[in-house]
Design an enzyme around this catalytic site. Structure first.
Site, PDB file in Angstrom:
ATOM      1  N   TYR A 163       0.838  -1.151   0.091  1.00 41.57           N
ATOM      2  CA  TYR A 163       0.016  -0.008   0.112  1.00 41.57           C
ATOM      3  C   TYR A 163       0.737   1.230   0.160  1.00 41.57           C
ATOM      4  O   TYR A 163       0.605   2.169   0.809  1.00 41.57           O
ATOM      5  CB  TYR A 163      -1.022   0.124   1.219  1.00 41.57           C
ATOM      6  CG  TYR A 163      -1.801  -1.350   1.341  1.00 41.57           C
ATOM      7  CD1 TYR A 163      -2.530  -1.738   0.422  1.00 41.57           C
ATOM      8  CD2 TYR A 163      -1.583  -1.948   2.361  1.00 41.57           C
ATOM      9  CE1 TYR A 163      -3.245  -2.868   0.585  1.00 41.57           C
ATOM     10  CE2 TYR A 163      -2.119  -3.354   2.801  1.00 41.57           C
ATOM     11  CZ  TYR A 163      -2.985  -3.683   1.473  1.00 41.57           C
ATOM     12  OH  TYR A 163      -3.589  -4.766   1.728  1.00 41.57           O
ATOM     13  N   TYR A 211     -13.546  -6.122   4.155  1.00 38.19           N
ATOM     14  CA  TYR A 211     -12.436  -6.315   3.529  1.00 38.19           C
ATOM     15  C   TYR A 211     -11.993  -7.827   3.515  1.00 38.19           C
ATOM     16  O   TYR A 211     -12.268  -8.522   4.568  1.00 38.19           O
ATOM     17  CB  TYR A 211     -11.335  -5.457   3.938  1.00 38.19           C
ATOM     18  CG  TYR A 211      -9.849  -5.840   3.281  1.00 38.19           C
ATOM     19  CD1 TYR A 211      -9.425  -5.445   2.179  1.00 38.19           C
ATOM     20  CD2 TYR A 211      -9.038  -6.790   4.296  1.00 38.19           C
ATOM     21  CE1 TYR A 211      -8.180  -5.705   1.841  1.00 38.19           C
ATOM     22  CE2 TYR A 211      -7.873  -7.054   3.850  1.00 38.19           C
ATOM     23  CZ  TYR A 211      -7.222  -6.570   2.562  1.00 38.19           C
ATOM     24  OH  TYR A 211      -6.123  -6.981   2.012  1.00 38.19           O
ATOM     25  N   ASP A 266     -15.222 -15.139   7.238  1.00 38.10           N
ATOM     26  CA  ASP A 266     -13.755 -14.872   6.888  1.00 38.10           C
ATOM     27  C   ASP A 266     -13.102 -14.514   8.340  1.00 38.10           C
ATOM     28  O   ASP A 266     -13.540 -13.469   8.905  1.00 38.10           O
ATOM     29  CB  ASP A 266     -13.613 -13.626   6.045  1.00 38.10           C
ATOM     30  CG  ASP A 266     -12.317 -13.224   5.763  1.00 38.10           C
ATOM     31  OD1 ASP A 266     -11.344 -13.677   6.700  1.00 38.10           O
ATOM     32  OD2 ASP A 266     -12.295 -12.149   5.081  1.00 38.10           O
ATOM     33  N   LYS A 287      -3.477 -15.997   8.859  1.00 38.33           N
ATOM     34  CA  LYS A 287      -2.430 -15.017   9.595  1.00 38.33           C
ATOM     35  C   LYS A 287      -2.048 -15.674  10.757  1.00 38.33           C
ATOM     36  O   LYS A 287      -0.908 -16.481  10.763  1.00 38.33           O
ATOM     37  CB  LYS A 287      -3.450 -13.816  10.126  1.00 38.33           C
ATOM     38  CG  LYS A 287      -3.586 -12.793   9.017  1.00 38.33           C
ATOM     39  CD  LYS A 287      -4.285 -11.488   9.436  1.00 38.33           C
ATOM     40  CE  LYS A 287      -4.671 -10.498   8.366  1.00 38.33           C
ATOM     41  NZ  LYS A 287      -3.378 -10.084   7.885  1.00 38.33           N
TER      42      LYS A 287
END
Length: 428
Positions: A17, A144, A245, A274
């Site tokens: 980003y 997201y 998610d 993660k």
């Protein structure tokens, strides 16, 4: 690292980003241990981000390191097509034992975004196997789900970091995100938008995909468990599979092992990533029900058409096994509870600050929502000088520290946030 290497990094290496023309400053880390990141000049900073939610037990943990060392003596990688290995089998046994009984088929991949892609492909193929060409997905705004294309298509197209790709991505359905906050009064009006869309499009929707309870990069919102319960009832009524998610929230981050446990509901597909390896190496998993797996597998195609090269990587599976074994001791419950209490005491009073719109805490997540955009480069320089690593975005300053952090270390993080709010130069 020499000055020439710093220059090379800035000129040639693209960071997440960031821009190649005006990149955000990068801080060189020589090593990491526990909650500390050691800078090139020898000073250390306390990591408040767990390397984007992943390093829950801290860095260089001996148990996790030993798992990697023991595995690499045997093999670092083998293809998973036509071959299996003990680390993958053991990991899948553990994942099935940790999750609801309904989820008993595991697909291993190499990143959280790919786990979402896998879930989407599963449901498209599931409906195709039933003779229906469903391809629409229903989700909520401010979500997201990753940076790959199918994942972007179910992330908020207008408010997310992916809005520039909006006209290129598949068009999906977005209900209004719930306003009822996690620990506030439930308002049934939150369901109106979702209920309308699912009723109108029930014969076209392939699946519903949600971040349960916590919306991450979309705004760090914590919504009411009743919303998740009601959504699950609607999905069951219309026989539409629901995907959760849990890539960011899984493995204890919200105070429950999985965030969906706050609502006492069970998904048809669950995506994990993660923290699955304790932040040591990349790995993800997509768990699904036997029903969905069988319908896909009994179709004319006869198999699920996906197979990453590094699927079920032995190193990643071995360290994930060690990580889950640590999680199963349940020490994390006390750690996260202590973090939550201290974050509540330190951050919630900041809601009275003139630059703060809201302050919220859930488990080992603390969020300060500011009234103006944050100058990321300036505020990070300040945080590093204060001996902490915090990575804000847009108007949000948030921390998701490693579970092993002690009260003094956590105080340094929250104190730095409190002081930063007083500096107008950090806000645009």
């Amino acid at each position: 690292m020499s000055q020439s290497n710093i220059f090379f990094d800035r000129k040639h290496i693209w960071h997440p980003y960031s821009s190649m023309v005006k990149p955000l400053p990068c801080y060189i880390i020589k090593s990491a241990k526990g909650v500390y990141l050691k800078l090139k000049h020898g000073s250390s900073i306390i990591d408040g981000m767990s390397s984007w939610w992943s390093t829950i037990h801290g860095y260089n943990h001996p148990i996790l390191n030993n798992a990697l060392k023991n595995q690499i003596k045997k093999m670092s990688h083998i293809m998973f097509g036509g071959i299996t290995h003990p680390s993958a089998i053991s990991l899948c046994r553990k994942l099935i034992s940790l999750t609801p009984k309904k989820l008993d088929c595991v697909f291993l991949s190499d990143s959280g975004s790919v786990a979402i892609e896998v879930a989407i492909k599963m449901l498209i193929q599931y409906w195709r196997s039933l003779g229906q060409k469903r391809k629409l997905f229903l989700t909520i705004r401010d979500g997201y789900h990753g940076d790959t294309f199918a994942a972007m298509s179910i992330s908020d197209p207008k408010n997310s970091i992916h809005r520039i790709y909006h006209n290129f991505l598949p068009k999906n359905l977005f209900a209004k995100s719930p306003i009822s906050a996690f620990n506030k009064t439930w308002n049934s009006n939150d369901l109106i938008s979702f209920k309308y869309l699912i009723e109108k499009n029930s014969s076209k929707i392939a699946g519903v995909i949600l971040e349960p309870i916590v919306q991450g990069v979309g705004g760090m919102n914590f919504y009411h468990p009743n919303y998740l319960k009601k959504i699950k009832i609607l999905c069951d009524y219309y026989h539409i599979p629901i995907v959760f998610d849990e890539i960011a929230t899984g493995f204890g981050r919200t105070g429950k092992l999985f965030a969906f446990e706050h609502a006492n509901v069970i998904p048809d597909i669950l995506c994990l990533g993660k923290a699955i390896t304790g932040g040591t190496i990349t790995l993800a998993a997509t768990l699904t029900s036997r029903k969905i797996a069988n319908i896909i597998s009994e179709s004319k195609i006869g198999c699920f058409m996906h197979g990453p090269t590094y699927m079920a990587n032995p190193l990643a599976c071995a360290v994930a096994n060690a990580n889950i074994k640590m999680i199963q001791t349940n020490k994390w419950k006390i750690q996260v509870s202590n973090i939550e209490k201290q974050l509540c005491d330190s951050l919630l009073p900041l809601i009275s600050h003139p630059r703060v719109i809201d302050a919220r805490v859930l488990g080992a997540i603390g969020v300060i929502e500011c009234s103006k955009l944050i100058n990321i480069a300036m505020i990070q320089k300040f945080f590093v000088k204060k001996g902490v690593w915090i990575r804000p975005f847009k108007k949000l300053i948030y921390i998701v520290p490693p579970y092993i952090i002690n009260s003094n270390q956590l105080k340094m993080l929250t104190d730095a946030i409190s002081v930063a709010l007083n500096n107008s130069a950090f806000f645009i």
